[in-house]
Design an enzyme around this catalytic site. Structure first.
Site, short mmCIF file in Angstrom:
data_model
loop_
_atom_site.label_atom_id
_atom_site.label_comp_id
_atom_site.label_asym_id
_atom_site.label_seq_id
_atom_site.Cartn_x
_atom_site.Cartn_y
_atom_site.Cartn_z
N HIS A 221 -11.63 15.56 -53.84
CA HIS A 221 -11.72 16.31 -53.47
C HIS A 221 -12.09 17.72 -54.08
O HIS A 221 -12.84 18.79 -53.95
CB HIS A 221 -10.64 16.21 -51.90
CG HIS A 221 -10.38 16.23 -51.29
ND1 HIS A 221 -9.74 15.70 -50.17
CD2 HIS A 221 -11.99 16.26 -50.15
CE1 HIS A 221 -10.18 15.18 -48.55
NE2 HIS A 221 -11.21 15.44 -48.50
N GLU B 105 -35.78 14.74 -25.93
CA GLU B 105 -36.10 13.87 -26.44
C GLU B 105 -35.69 12.39 -26.78
O GLU B 105 -35.06 11.85 -27.32
CB GLU B 105 -34.39 14.25 -27.68
CG GLU B 105 -33.40 14.81 -26.50
CD GLU B 105 -32.04 14.46 -27.08
OE1 GLU B 105 -31.07 14.90 -27.35
OE2 GLU B 105 -30.96 15.67 -25.67
N ASP C 173 -33.24 12.03 -31.82
CA ASP C 173 -33.01 11.24 -30.56
C ASP C 173 -35.30 10.14 -30.50
O ASP C 173 -35.23 9.74 -30.77
CB ASP C 173 -32.71 11.55 -29.37
CG ASP C 173 -30.84 11.29 -29.37
OD1 ASP C 173 -31.24 9.95 -29.90
OD2 ASP C 173 -30.10 12.27 -29.23
N CYS D 232 -34.55 21.44 -32.66
CA CYS D 232 -33.11 21.90 -33.25
C CYS D 232 -32.69 20.49 -33.88
O CYS D 232 -31.84 20.12 -34.15
CB CYS D 232 -32.00 21.87 -31.76
SG CYS D 232 -31.64 20.70 -30.59
C1 PEP Z 1 -31.86 15.44 -31.28
O1 PEP Z 1 -31.38 13.83 -30.83
O2 PEP Z 1 -32.36 15.35 -32.41
C2 PEP Z 1 -29.81 16.13 -31.51
C3 PEP Z 1 -30.16 17.46 -31.99
O3 PEP Z 1 -29.33 15.81 -30.61
P1 PEP Z 1 -28.52 15.04 -31.42
O4 PEP Z 1 -28.74 14.63 -32.42
O5 PEP Z 1 -27.03 15.80 -31.13
O6 PEP Z 1 -28.38 14.21 -30.53
MG MG Z 2 -30.06 13.78 -29.19
#
Ligand code: PEP
Ligand code: MG
Length: 852
Positions: free
Chosen positions: A469, A706, A730, A777
């Site tokens: 840590h 996704e 995903d 994202c």
């Molecule tokens: C993704 O699948 O890219 C996403 C942003 O969702 P998570 O990572 O929360 O599944």
């Molecule tokens: Mg996802």
């Protein structure tokens, strides 16, 4: 009874106190009669472990049930299957209904006869299951003499019934629960999973043990759990007893199934404990080689820091006084740690480390061991130190370096509590000269926090590891650090000029004026670049030719929202709502959710806030949502499918979202969409709720792309969605048919794979056809290298981890839209992710390649 309503039991027999699970009888081992210990006796007299009434003393005299004053029932069962002796070898010194005092002789027995004729002489000492008490601490795996501390019990409010238990042991059975499973945590049960497991049990009352590698640990004790040394792939058994045993097993099984560190958070504290870097190559003369704990370059005079050795007296002044002193000292440390764990001014790792230390401070096994030693006449300080050092020795003996590095945390807590016992109000800091390189054998997190960070140029440790840590804190404070430099570093005299090169992994000792001047120049050039990056981060993001690209942040907590704003996020492109209530056993209510969302909205001000509906299932099991077992959860009830399968849950969440103000900043995002019907279903509910709530404006509804299905259908989906947000994590796993959690495939699970890029291009085209916004994202949005490719494919918004925002803005600002499009076209024609990476790397201008 002690001041806190607890009841102390002393050992009723001399012998070896072991876990009840070791009793060779299922009824006892599975705690069907209640919880306790099993004593292997070395002498043949059973004494009263507390004051009380002899409730049951059968004619066979092989067992005694006592009822203590507060109603707690204790069963003392001499040997196993000894009822069959029909009284032979037993002599009673009391009678049923008698009042006895602690230490009174109850029954004598012929130990030799029992050893020959009974199944076992192990004597369970059991707090009966319905006696409304539970064991707070107990003395196990040690020799006990009659009268030694054995256990501390506390009234158990959760199980209190209106009628006092008056039954004998035989009628006190509560169904125990047992489950076996294989550990999937990447690094076994290290600190974070241990804390998650212990936390999962907090709302429950059951006594829960985890059995692994031939040993057993209290599942509420992070120290004991880490001490099992469980690795990924190990088979373990959960054993729970008590009124909510079945729930406890389910909660723990869910916690075992949960990711110990949520995905897609590089640079955030959830992942810090797995940051392992390779050791540096052999050092040249005048250099010491070490392991990089926090990258960077620094120079300054050596200042050696020594750990304060606190003197403690062994003998206590009285059990009650020492118990109270320990409580006071722990309360003082707790208050300090709580302040740090909640202080907005602290870095996220500093807050998380304080929270981890809070867990250790209340670790039931540590506290139990300390109380045991106090009961034997030791001082609180001596007892606490002995307890901590026993725990530390167990961790030290494990093979896993991550667990060995937790020893520092224990020793830190030892120092903090000992200092508090001596009346110190804070861990003393050390005065440092300007820009010092702090040299030490090892550094405790509290020592580092107590230093004036502005004066520390670097940290050079003889021992330690990169995931300790102190190393994580140094990285969070932006202080370059080397660890494992060896004892030679301690021979460096104070004031010696040092260059700490935590890029090469070497400490240069008095390298000469020319080298010092060169390093000084590099350090100040890097500082200037960092400053310009930070300034650029607060500006609107545009490509070199002025195309507006929004850079948003992915967040999962209020503190991440704060980090996002600090790093220049222009909004939140993904709020992972499942992370807000991770350690809950019951679904969050509408008002609880609304309050959390509002806190985040308040941090963001007028910036957009994209709230994703619960993305439960798959690799994100939710303890309060016990989903049916699935053969292939990644392809099962996940994301929006789960929400539609539990409409009440979705209703509650959408109502909470609709309560957030300013409502104009709020957007709803739906995970794992695979066709337009799912969007219609959620929209219909949203409309109905808005009507119920008298709202005129609906928030915009976005769809996560996704699944390959949603990418291929993007032109249809964009017709009914207000915006698209591509979840590359995903999308990559489903496109490449590679499990995102499989470490063997991790290196090949690359979102820059041309197949994934073609689907992103298709999604962006679909969005463009309906004049919709296309965002990314997934983790790919956090890669500055990938940013020009994504912009070239038609993406308007990147939502990234907060720490990467300055670099992303800088990278986007360095290229024109035409350059991005040309790069994207080349990438779409590439044969592999490696080829795409090579193309993107070649496109990076020289200046941006210099690390900040
Ligand atoms: C993704 O699948 O890219 C996403 C942003 O969702 P998570 O990572 O929360 O599944
Ligand atoms: Mg996802």
């Amino acid at each position: 009874m002690s001041a806190r309503g607890a009841l102390t039991l002393v050992a009723p027999l001399a012998g070896w106190s072991g876990p009840l699970a070791e009793a060779p009888d299922e009824v006892f081992a599975n705690r069907m009669l209640g919880d306790g210990v099993a004593i292997d006796p070395t002498a043949g007299t059973l004494f009263a472990p507390c004051d009380g009434e002899v409730l049951v003393l059968p004619a066979t005299r092989h067992a005694v049930t006592l009822r203590a004053a507060a109603g707690c029932e204790i069963l003392l069962h001499i040997g196993i299957d000894t009822v069959a002796l029909a009284g032979e070898g037993f002599e009673a010194h009391t009678r049923q209904g008698a009042q006895v005092r602690t230490g009174d002789a109850l029954v004598s027995f012929d130990l030799d006869l029992l050893a020959r004729r009974a199944k076992s002489v192990l004597t369970p000492v059991i707090v009966t299951a319905d006696s409304q008490f539970r064991i707070l601490t107990q003395s196990v795996r040690r020799a006990v003499a009659v009268g030694d501390f054995l256990m501390e019990l506390e009234p158990h409010a959760a199980t209190r019934s209106s009628t006092p238990a008056a039954s004998t042991a035989a009628s006190t059975a509560a169904a125990p629960a047992v489950r076996r499973l294989t550990v999937r945590f990447e690094h076994g049960i290290h600190a974070r999973p241990a804390a998650l497991l212990a936390a999962a049990l907090k709302p429950l009352a059951a006594d829960v043990r985890i059995v692994a590698r031939g040993r057993e640990a209290n599942a509420r004790s992070t120290v004991a759990l880490m001490g099992l040394g469980v690795q990924r792939g190990d088979e373990i058994e959960i054993r729970a007893a008590g009124p909510d045993a079945a729930n406890a097993v389910s909660a723990l099984a869910a916690a075992f199934a949960a990711p110990a560190a949520p995905a897609d958070t590089p640079g955030t504290a959830r992942k810090v404990s797995v940051r392992v870097m390779p050791p540096a190559p052999a050092a040249a003369p005048g250099e010491l080689a070490g392991v990089i704990a926090s990258a960077g370059l620094a120079l300054g005079p050596a200042v050696q820091l020594r750990r304060p050795e606190i003197e403690v007296a062994e003998a206590g002044i009285g059990v009650a006084e020492e118990d109270a002193a320990l409580d006071r000292a722990r309360a003082a440390v707790r208050a300090r740690l709580e302040r740090r764990a909640n202080a907005e001014a602290e870095t996220q790792p500093a807050r998380e480390i304080a929270a981890a230390h809070l867990e250790l401070l209340d670790d039931p096994e540590l506290v139990s061991a300390a109380r045991g030693a106090i009961a034997l006449g030791k001082s609180a300080a001596f007892a606490w130190r002995a307890a901590v050092r026993t725990g530390a020795a167990t961790l030290q003996s494990l093979e896993d370096p991550r667990l060995r590095e937790r020893v520092d945390d224990l020793l830190d807590l030892e120092t903090q509590v000992l200092a508090a016992l001596q009346g110190a109000t804070a861990v003393p800091g050390t005065a440092l000269p300007e820009k010092a390189i702090v040299v030490a054998r090892e550094l405790l997190p509290s020592q580092l926090v107590a230093l004036d960070g502005a004066r520390v140029a670097g940290v050079a440790l003889a021992a330690g590891g990169p995931t300790s840590h102190a190393s994580i804190l140094a990285a969070a404070m932006g202080i370059p650090a080397l660890v494992a430099l060896g004892p030679a570093v301690l021979a460096v005299a104070d004031g010696t000029p040092l260059v700490l090169d935590a890029g090469r992994g070497v400490l240069e000792i008095d390298p000469g004026e020319a080298r010092l001047a060169a390093v000084r120049a590099t350090v100040s050039a890097r500082a200037a670049r960092r400053a310009s990056l930070e300034a650029a981060a607060q500006r609107e993001c545009r490509t070199a030719d002025g195309t507006r690209i929004e850079v948003f942040a992915n967040i999962g907590s209020v503190s991440e929202a704060q980090a996002a704003v600090r790093n220049g996020a222009e909004g939140c492109g993904l709020l992972r709502t499942e992370f807000l209530f991770l350690e809950r056993q019951a679904p969050p209510t509408e008002s609880e959710q609304a309050a959390e969302y509002q806190k985040i909205a308040n941090v963001l001000g007028t910036r957009p806030l994209t709230i994703r509906t619960l993305d439960a299932g798959g690799d994100k099991p939710i303890p309060y949502l016990p989903l049916p077992a699935e053969d292939n959860p990644a392809l099962g009830l996940r994301g929006v499918r789960t929400s539609l399968a539990y409409p009440q849950l979705l209703r509650t969440q959408l109502r909470a979202v609709l309560a957030v103000r300013p409502s104009a900043s709020c957007r709803v995002l739906l995970p794992m969409i695979s066709d337009v019907d799912e969007i219609h279903a959620v929209r219909a509910l949203l409309e109905q709720l808005s009507e119920e709530l008298g709202l005129r404006e609906l928030p915009s509804v976005g769809v996560m792309v996704e699944t390959p299905a949603s990418a291929v259908l993007a032109d249809r989906i964009a017709a009914v969605a207000d915006f698209l947000s591509i979840g590359t994590n995903d999308l990559t796993q489903y496109t490449l048919a590679m499990d995102r959690g499989n470490p063997q495939l991790a290196a090949r699970l690359d979102a820059l794979h041309p197949a994934v890029l073609r689907l992103i291009a298709r999604a962006a085209e679909g969005a463009r056809a309906h004049r919709r916004h296309a965002a990314v994202c997934g983790s790919l949005a956090s890669e500055p290298l990938a940013a020009p490719v994504l912009v070239g494919l038609g993406v308007h918004e990147l939502s990234a981890v907060p720490a990467m925002i300055p670099l992303l803005k800088e990278r986007i600002g360095s290229v024109s839209l035409a350059e991005c499009r040309a790069l994207a076209q080349q990438a779409l024609q590439a044969d592999s992710a490696a080829d795409v990476r090579a193309l993107a790397t070649a496109a990076v201008p020289r200046a941006a390649a210099v690390s900040p």
